[in-house]
Every structure is written in C-alpha cells, then in structure tokens.
Design a protein around this motif. Sequence first.
Motif, PDB file in Angstrom:
ATOM      1  N   UNK A 129       0.859  -1.180   0.000  1.00  8.44           N
ATOM      2  CA  UNK A 129       0.000   0.000   0.000  1.00  8.44           C
ATOM      3  C   UNK A 129       0.896   1.230   0.000  1.00  8.44           C
ATOM      4  N   UNK A 130       0.722   2.081  -0.999  1.00  9.56           N
ATOM      5  CA  UNK A 130       1.467   3.343  -1.070  1.00  9.56           C
ATOM      6  C   UNK A 130       0.662   4.400  -0.327  1.00  9.56           C
ATOM      7  N   UNK A 131       1.308   5.028   0.647  1.00  8.92           N
ATOM      8  CA  UNK A 131       0.613   5.902   1.589  1.00  8.92           C
ATOM      9  C   UNK A 131       1.448   7.157   1.791  1.00  8.92           C
ATOM     10  N   UNK A 132       0.933   8.117   2.546  1.00 13.53           N
ATOM     11  CA  UNK A 132       1.681   9.344   2.761  1.00 13.53           C
ATOM     12  C   UNK A 132       1.333  10.012   4.074  1.00 13.53           C
ATOM     13  N   UNK A 133       1.534  11.341   4.151  1.00 14.01           N
ATOM     14  CA  UNK A 133       1.762  12.276   3.071  1.00 14.01           C
ATOM     15  C   UNK A 133       0.894  12.008   1.855  1.00 14.01           C
ATOM     16  N   UNK A 134       1.359  12.508   0.742  1.00 11.03           N
ATOM     17  CA  UNK A 134       0.720  12.245  -0.543  1.00 11.03           C
ATOM     18  C   UNK A 134       1.691  11.449  -1.405  1.00 11.03           C
ATOM     19  N   UNK A 135       1.440  10.148  -1.575  1.00 14.76           N
ATOM     20  CA  UNK A 135       2.407   9.286  -2.260  1.00 14.76           C
ATOM     21  C   UNK A 135       2.659   9.657  -3.718  1.00 14.76           C
ATOM     22  N   UNK A 136       1.678  10.297  -4.377  1.00 10.26           N
ATOM     23  CA  UNK A 136       1.865  10.617  -5.789  1.00 10.26           C
ATOM     24  C   UNK A 136       2.875  11.736  -6.006  1.00 10.26           C
ATOM     25  N   UNK A 137       3.346  12.367  -4.930  1.00  9.67           N
ATOM     26  CA  UNK A 137       4.451  13.318  -5.035  1.00  9.67           C
ATOM     27  C   UNK A 137       5.780  12.593  -5.252  1.00  9.67           C
ATOM     28  N   UNK A 138       5.767  11.280  -5.100  1.00 11.40           N
ATOM     29  CA  UNK A 138       7.008  10.494  -5.192  1.00 11.40           C
ATOM     30  C   UNK A 138       6.847   9.358  -6.200  1.00 11.40           C
ATOM     31  N   UNK A 139       6.353   9.675  -7.388  1.00 16.33           N
ATOM     32  CA  UNK A 139       6.090   8.650  -8.392  1.00 16.33           C
ATOM     33  C   UNK A 139       7.365   7.916  -8.822  1.00 16.33           C
ATOM     34  N   UNK A 140       8.490   8.619  -8.880  1.00 18.80           N
ATOM     35  CA  UNK A 140       9.740   7.963  -9.278  1.00 18.80           C
ATOM     36  C   UNK A 140      10.098   6.843  -8.307  1.00 18.80           C
ATOM     37  N   UNK A 141       9.892   7.100  -7.017  1.00 21.85           N
ATOM     38  CA  UNK A 141      10.191   6.080  -6.007  1.00 21.85           C
ATOM     39  C   UNK A 141       9.237   4.897  -6.132  1.00 21.85           C
ATOM     40  N   UNK A 142       7.960   5.189  -6.380  1.00 17.97           N
ATOM     41  CA  UNK A 142       6.981   4.113  -6.565  1.00 17.97           C
ATOM     42  C   UNK A 142       7.385   3.225  -7.740  1.00 17.97           C
ATOM     43  N   UNK A 143       7.762   3.843  -8.860  1.00 17.30           N
ATOM     44  CA  UNK A 143       8.159   3.061 -10.039  1.00 17.30           C
ATOM     45  C   UNK A 143       9.428   2.253  -9.762  1.00 17.30           C
ATOM     46  N   UNK A 144      10.392   2.887  -9.119  1.00 17.69           N
ATOM     47  CA  UNK A 144      11.677   2.222  -8.868  1.00 17.69           C
ATOM     48  C   UNK A 144      11.505   1.002  -7.965  1.00 17.69           C
ATOM     49  N   UNK A 145      10.774   1.167  -6.870  1.00 14.35           N
ATOM     50  CA  UNK A 145      10.575   0.049  -5.953  1.00 14.35           C
ATOM     51  C   UNK A 145       9.688  -1.029  -6.576  1.00 14.35           C
ATOM     52  N   UNK A 146       8.696  -0.605  -7.351  1.00 12.48           N
ATOM     53  CA  UNK A 146       7.818  -1.582  -7.994  1.00 12.48           C
ATOM     54  C   UNK A 146       8.606  -2.511  -8.906  1.00 12.48           C
ATOM     55  N   UNK A 147       9.548  -1.965  -9.646  1.00 16.43           N
ATOM     56  CA  UNK A 147      10.367  -2.803 -10.530  1.00 16.43           C
ATOM     57  C   UNK A 147      11.117  -3.871  -9.736  1.00 16.43           C
ATOM     58  N   UNK A 148      11.623  -3.476  -8.559  1.00 15.31           N
ATOM     59  CA  UNK A 148      12.307  -4.450  -7.706  1.00 15.31           C
ATOM     60  C   UNK A 148      11.341  -5.527  -7.229  1.00 15.31           C
ATOM     61  N   UNK A 149      10.164  -5.092  -6.785  1.00 14.45           N
ATOM     62  CA  UNK A 149       9.190  -6.030  -6.229  1.00 14.45           C
ATOM     63  C   UNK A 149       8.725  -7.033  -7.284  1.00 14.45           C
ATOM     64  N   UNK A 150       8.434  -6.538  -8.467  1.00 12.80           N
ATOM     65  CA  UNK A 150       7.953  -7.424  -9.527  1.00 12.80           C
ATOM     66  C   UNK A 150       9.006  -8.461  -9.901  1.00 12.80           C
ATOM     67  N   UNK A 151      10.251  -8.022  -9.946  1.00 12.15           N
ATOM     68  CA  UNK A 151      11.336  -8.943 -10.286  1.00 12.15           C
ATOM     69  C   UNK A 151      11.474 -10.037  -9.229  1.00 12.15           C
ATOM     70  N   UNK A 152      11.406  -9.642  -7.955  1.00 18.82           N
ATOM     71  CA  UNK A 152      11.504 -10.620  -6.866  1.00 18.82           C
ATOM     72  C   UNK A 152      10.359 -11.624  -6.924  1.00 18.82           C
ATOM     73  N   UNK A 153       9.144 -11.108  -7.074  1.00 17.90           N
ATOM     74  CA  UNK A 153       7.972 -11.985  -7.078  1.00 17.90           C
ATOM     75  C   UNK A 153       8.006 -12.935  -8.266  1.00 17.90           C
ATOM     76  N   UNK A 154       8.451 -12.437  -9.403  1.00 17.13           N
ATOM     77  CA  UNK A 154       8.536 -13.284 -10.589  1.00 17.13           C
ATOM     78  C   UNK A 154       9.504 -14.440 -10.372  1.00 17.13           C
ATOM     79  N   UNK A 155      10.634 -14.157  -9.750  1.00 20.72           N
ATOM     80  CA  UNK A 155      11.641 -15.198  -9.533  1.00 20.72           C
ATOM     81  C   UNK A 155      11.195 -16.230  -8.503  1.00 20.72           C
ATOM     82  N   UNK A 156      10.235 -15.835  -7.629  1.00 22.14           N
ATOM     83  CA  UNK A 156       9.780 -16.745  -6.574  1.00 22.14           C
ATOM     84  C   UNK A 156       8.412 -17.347  -6.858  1.00 22.14           C
TER      85      UNK A 156
END
Length: 474
Positions: free
Chosen positions: A165-192
């Motif tokens: 869950x992306x929360x804040x503050x206002x999480x949409x002020x940090x879209x770059x961080x959301x995208x960056x972490x999401x890429x990591x998460x998807x890669x991990x989940x795919x491998x497992x």
Amino acid sequence: MSAPTEDNSDLKITEYKASRYNQLFQRDKGNWLAFNALTCGLAEMNSDNHRLFAMFLEKTGLGEFDIEKDFILQLQAGGFIVPREMDEIEAIRAGHYQARFGRKDFCLTIIPTLACNFSCDYCYEPRSVPVRDVQSPFIMPEEVCNNIGALCEKRIAENTHFHVTWYGGEPLLAMDTIEKLTNKFKSMCSSKGSSYFASVITNGYLLTKECLNILISSGVVFIQITVDGPEQIHNERRHLKSGAPTYQTILQNLENIEDDSPLLVAVRINIDKRNSEDIYLLLEELRTRGLNHCRNIVIYLGQVIHNLESCSNVAFECMAANEFASFSAEIYKEMIKLGFKIPIYPHVMMGSCAAVGTGGAVIEPDGTIHNCWNAVGNKSMSVGQLTRNGIEYNPNSVKWLGWNAFRDECLNCNILPICMGGCPYRTIKRDAISDAMNNTCSIWKYNMKSLLEIARMAREKGLLIVPWEKIKKR
C-alpha cells in the motif's frame, strides 16, 4: 433459502446446536433475515423456517421429528448451526493466532514521502512533521529503498502473495520512487513464483491520466480517493496548502477513469457533524457527473475520529460510533436509490488488523517502522528502524504483539468475528483519547439490522461490491 443438491441422508438435527454468532431480524410480516457473524452468511427465511430456527436460538431443541434435510443443510452451510461438540470461541482463537502469527503472505505500507500538497484540518498526522516545499519534498532516500529491497528479498516466500500500500503524506508526489521500488518487487515476485499487487491511498489531486497509466503498469489494482462534500464544503476542508480549491480537479480525475480499467476506485467521504447535512447534495453532484454508472467506482463513508492531539481541533465535531452508524444507514439508502455501488457487507476479521501480526510493516521515508499507519509521523509510537540487516525492533513492538482481542468486553459479543476486538490502535491509545472506548467497536454493533437490510437491497440491484473479492478476480 435455496436448497442444496448434495445428499446427506444420515444428517440429524439433534447433532447440532445454534451458533453463538447468530442474529435474527424481522423484515416484515412473515419474512426474516438471519445473519451469522462467523461465516457472514445471510439468509432470508419465511415464517415456517423462522419458527424452526428460532427454536435453536432459544436453545429449546427440536427433538427427533421430521425436518427437511435441505433446510438443515442450508443452516449448516451458513454456519447457523454447528456440531454440538464444537467450541466456537476456541476455534476463533486458534484461527486468530494462526492468521496473526502464521501467515506466509507479506504486506508493506510504504510512505515514500511525508510531504503533502493538501492541508486538511482533521488530518491525524502530527503538525510537528516538517512541512517541506511541495515542489521539492523530502523523498525516501536510496539507502532506505535498498533496505526495503533487502527486507523483501528475505520475507517474500515462494508461491505466496506480496501486497504493497502506497501511503503518505501524498504518495503521488514520489512517483519515481513508486516506479523504482515496484520494478524491484515485480522482479523478486517473478523469480519466486509469487503474485504482486498494490494499492494507493491518495487525495486524488495528482491522479492525471498519465499518472493512472503509470500506476496500472506498476501493479496497482485499488485506489482510495477522498471527497468530503459538495464543492464549497470540500474546498473548505481539503484545500491545497496555498488555500487553492481541489474539488473540480479531483472529480475530473475520477471522470478520467475508464470503465475497462483494471482499477477498483473507492471514493471515501469523511463524515463529522460539520458536513453531514451536505452529503445528500454531494451525492446528487456525483450522480449528475455520471459516477453512479461507473463500473469500477464504489463510494463509502469514513468516520472522522479524534485519534491524536494533532487533530484535537475537531474533537468535538466527531460523531460517536452509534451516531455514525445510524447516519451511515440513511446515506447508504440514498446511495442505492441513486444507483451508486457500495462496499457495505461485514467480513470476518480473523487475524484482526495487520498491525498486531507479523506479516508486514509500515515504513516511513527515513526507515522508521510502525505497525499502524495511524501512528505515522509520531516517533514516540515507532516500533523499530529499518536497517540493511532488516528491522531492529524496540520495546514498543511488544504492545502490538501482545494485544488481546479476547478481552472481557469482547469475548461474549455476538459480532466478535467481524470486529475481533476493534481497532488495536484506539485500544492501545485508550488512555490518551477521551472517546476511544466509544469508538473502538465496529459500527456493525450499533446498527446491524439496518446495514444488513441495506446490503440485501444493494445485492438485489447489483450494487453490492466486496472490494477485496473483486480485486482477487482481476
């Protein structure tokens, strides 16, 4: 009640007893609603079936005489009758602790920034949180992002589910961080071989078409947006830090959500005594814009609660739990008349809230760890710190892990399975919040009959949406 087709010729009514979590309500002459809080089974009964069922509730027994086995099977399937030797409280207790401490799925609430472009007067996040320039907010640094990645690498098990869950503050002020972490998460989940999905709690102001597309590609399936009344009322309560209005922008962003979008969007209306009389006008405005016909938008009411000293300015404007429950019933009836989809149906809270389990954490931008997002920004309630080696917990964590859902005032309550001790945060903060005891229990305790009747009406009209069940199908 419809008849099941399976054969069970050896079934005997005397082998069963009434569940302690049954409730029975008369709808009109000759028709009744029966509800079981352990299964959330809801049944409509005629006068004959009601007479038999009432004998169970009154513990008078039925004896050995002819009862249609189909009716017995329906009662059994709905949890209205249980084997005589079954101890329901012990069964719930076992399921509760298994859900809290034995789950393999992993859930994180990540706060990429505590900055917010809004200044809402009832916000529970302490005013002591530094208010940084919205144009250059403090964003979760690379070190903390890497530590989150290391934590997830250890905690995401094979063939399970990982939810963020992306929360804040206002999480949409940090879209770059959301995208960056999401890429990591998807890669991990795919491998497992595990699944990944995400939710966003946002004020909706920055939810442009471009932002929506990025969130969808980032695995987001659920978004919550808040609208607090018709235009004037909303803009008084939920304006930009500059004081500029937000209502029209938010509604335009809602209108941009396509019917074939994979998203489920919940529009939350926060209710207190100041805006309660204006909600009917808001619903009419939303209907005029066609939001009642949107396939993937639901509307629900949220109770404004005096959680912390930071929102003490609205303490006397908050509704008591029973007052909010009664008011909610009237508003939900109006929503059904106008054709809005509503998510009003009780669900079993077997593990209580995730805040009192071991299956997740709330992570602030600097790596501060909380168990509950109500505590965000309040360092005194922190339960630990995220490091490169994982979470280093402090003594506060014991308050949450030791939280007891089976307190005396809850143990004999007939809605225990859907409330499960109420909100842990409010219970833990009880000494600090004058009205906490009044607001600890679920609203279902105060207006079960009306809310169930509303759920029944919504289901008949195809307007009842159970959010997480709908998300699972996507």
